[in-house]
Design a protein around this motif. Sequence first.
Motif, short mmCIF file in Angstrom:
data_model
loop_
_atom_site.label_atom_id
_atom_site.label_comp_id
_atom_site.label_asym_id
_atom_site.label_seq_id
_atom_site.Cartn_x
_atom_site.Cartn_y
_atom_site.Cartn_z
N MET A 132 -12.83 -1.45 -9.27
CA MET A 132 -13.26 -2.84 -9.43
C MET A 132 -13.48 -3.53 -8.10
SD MET A 132 -11.35 -4.48 -12.70
CE MET A 132 -12.27 -5.98 -12.41
N THR A 133 -12.54 -3.37 -7.18
CA THR A 133 -12.67 -4.07 -5.90
C THR A 133 -13.84 -3.52 -5.07
OG1 THR A 133 -10.94 -2.61 -4.97
CG2 THR A 133 -10.26 -4.79 -5.75
N GLU A 134 -14.10 -2.21 -5.18
CA GLU A 134 -15.25 -1.65 -4.47
C GLU A 134 -16.56 -2.14 -5.08
OE1 GLU A 134 -17.73 0.43 -1.90
OE2 GLU A 134 -15.65 -0.25 -1.72
N LEU A 218 3.64 -4.83 -12.57
CA LEU A 218 2.18 -4.83 -12.71
C LEU A 218 1.56 -5.78 -11.69
CD1 LEU A 218 1.84 -4.92 -16.61
CD2 LEU A 218 1.58 -2.94 -15.12
N GLU A 219 2.24 -6.89 -11.44
CA GLU A 219 1.72 -7.88 -10.49
C GLU A 219 1.72 -7.34 -9.06
OE1 GLU A 219 3.93 -11.45 -11.12
OE2 GLU A 219 3.12 -11.74 -13.14
N ILE A 220 2.66 -6.46 -8.74
CA ILE A 220 2.65 -5.84 -7.41
C ILE A 220 1.36 -5.04 -7.22
CG2 ILE A 220 3.73 -4.06 -5.98
CD1 ILE A 220 6.44 -4.97 -7.08
N ILE A 221 1.00 -4.25 -8.24
CA ILE A 221 -0.23 -3.45 -8.15
C ILE A 221 -1.45 -4.37 -8.08
CG2 ILE A 221 -1.63 -1.68 -9.27
CD1 ILE A 221 0.95 -0.69 -10.62
N GLU A 222 -1.43 -5.42 -8.89
CA GLU A 222 -2.52 -6.39 -8.90
C GLU A 222 -2.70 -7.01 -7.51
OE1 GLU A 222 -3.80 -9.92 -12.04
OE2 GLU A 222 -1.75 -9.16 -12.04
N ALA A 223 -1.59 -7.43 -6.91
CA ALA A 223 -1.64 -8.07 -5.60
C ALA A 223 -2.12 -7.10 -4.53
CB ALA A 223 -0.26 -8.62 -5.22
N ARG A 224 -1.74 -5.83 -4.67
CA ARG A 224 -2.16 -4.82 -3.70
C ARG A 224 -3.69 -4.76 -3.63
NH1 ARG A 224 -4.96 -1.63 -1.71
NH2 ARG A 224 -4.63 0.54 -1.09
N TRP A 225 -4.36 -4.83 -4.79
CA TRP A 225 -5.82 -4.74 -4.80
C TRP A 225 -6.48 -6.07 -4.47
CZ3 TRP A 225 -7.43 -0.24 -4.06
CH2 TRP A 225 -6.85 0.87 -4.65
N PHE A 227 -5.42 -8.55 -2.59
CA PHE A 227 -5.20 -9.11 -1.27
C PHE A 227 -5.11 -8.05 -0.16
CE2 PHE A 227 -3.00 -11.87 -4.43
CZ PHE A 227 -3.97 -12.86 -4.45
N GLY A 228 -5.27 -6.78 -0.52
CA GLY A 228 -5.27 -5.72 0.48
C GLY A 228 -3.96 -5.57 1.22
N VAL A 229 -2.85 -5.81 0.53
CA VAL A 229 -1.52 -5.72 1.15
C VAL A 229 -0.77 -4.55 0.51
CG1 VAL A 229 0.69 -6.90 1.49
CG2 VAL A 229 -1.45 -8.19 1.60
N GLU A 230 -0.21 -3.68 1.33
CA GLU A 230 0.49 -2.50 0.81
C GLU A 230 1.74 -2.91 0.01
OE1 GLU A 230 -0.65 0.62 0.86
OE2 GLU A 230 -2.41 -0.38 1.68
N PRO A 231 2.10 -2.12 -1.01
CA PRO A 231 3.22 -2.49 -1.89
C PRO A 231 4.53 -2.78 -1.17
CG PRO A 231 2.00 -0.64 -2.80
CD PRO A 231 1.44 -0.87 -1.44
#
Length: 396
Positions: A132-134, A218-225, A227-231
Amino acid sequence: MKNLILLGSTGSVGQSALRIVADHPESFRVVAMAARSSDRLMLEHIRKFHPEAVCLTDASAAARLKQELDPGTKLFVGEEGLCEIAQWSSGHMVIAASSGTSSLRPVLAAIESGKEIAIANKELLVMAGAIMTEAARQKQTPLLPIDSEHNAIFQCLQGVGASASVRRIWLTGSGGPLRGVPSSGFDRLTPEDVLNHPKWNMGKKITVDSASMMNKGLEIIEARWLFGVEPDRIRIAIHPEAVVHSMVELCDGSILAQLGPTDMRLPLLHVMAYPERVSYPEMGLSLKELGELHFDEPDAKKFPCLELALEAARRADSTLPAVMAAADEAAVNAFLEGNLRFSQIAPVIEGMMRRHHVVEQPDLEQVLEAEAWASRETRGRIKVSSRQTTGIKGDR
């Protein structure tokens, strides 16, 4: 005037969006909407908001709706119809408010057609975040978060600059309905106990996820994509007052926070109007009445879903998150139907994650295959276990 396409119009987020439209007719218009099978509620919405096109993915519900539908409104059916709705030519923004994976292809189609995307559906980014992000990057299409936590982070990050300026992201959570319940009592919990959320009025599935803390995972994975921040740079803070919706800790030690009432209309209005702001006089927060704010760390031992989600987050660009999300959905549904104890949800998910042969950097078909496998296998194992009445344990 912004023209909206609403996927999941009859759910809790969808109905909140429609309330905003009704309160701000000068700013928003619904041109297309879709739901699964709630034909009666859909008919009410059609008569009130007069969309150009609608879709019900359930064929029987669509047939019932067709009998009462005004000829001026186009009716679509199934996933193909959902893709038509998502790309509706007069729409500016797609609000992805439906639950589950049925809107994944339609949202990707909407990105391809250049629509703005407002996301309330966690599963889309959890399952297919890289895809999705790509796609959004290639089309230069914004992905705007509706979840109160991610919307708060999005607002805090405005003007921050490079992601290197961010030391940590803090996702806040109220602790859910089980914050004060000892884990020794989890076996005896009924769906009614678990659905009694102290702060938020949400759908059943997301409320159970809040109780198990899977929602935060789930929100951790969501935030990773998003905002581009590693878990490992994303933290959870238990905040029972649910006033601080999330925070961003910067490299110099400053912490930016977004505060607001516990009302989904607040983040919804923000993304619907973005990049502008629209007045909502009835919304507000009394600092005088706020009193004390408390923060604590989550109990990972009490809520093992958090660790399972963090494991999946570290392999976010693989099929593991899709398997975890599908197993969670099947387990939650079984709990709500009385076929699984609350304490068994995490072992069921872990069992599926251990059995799965992970595919790294999957394409869309591989993601959907993994999701379908996990959903099918989880339901089957729960059904067998229910017959045997011995419970399900994770494969170790």
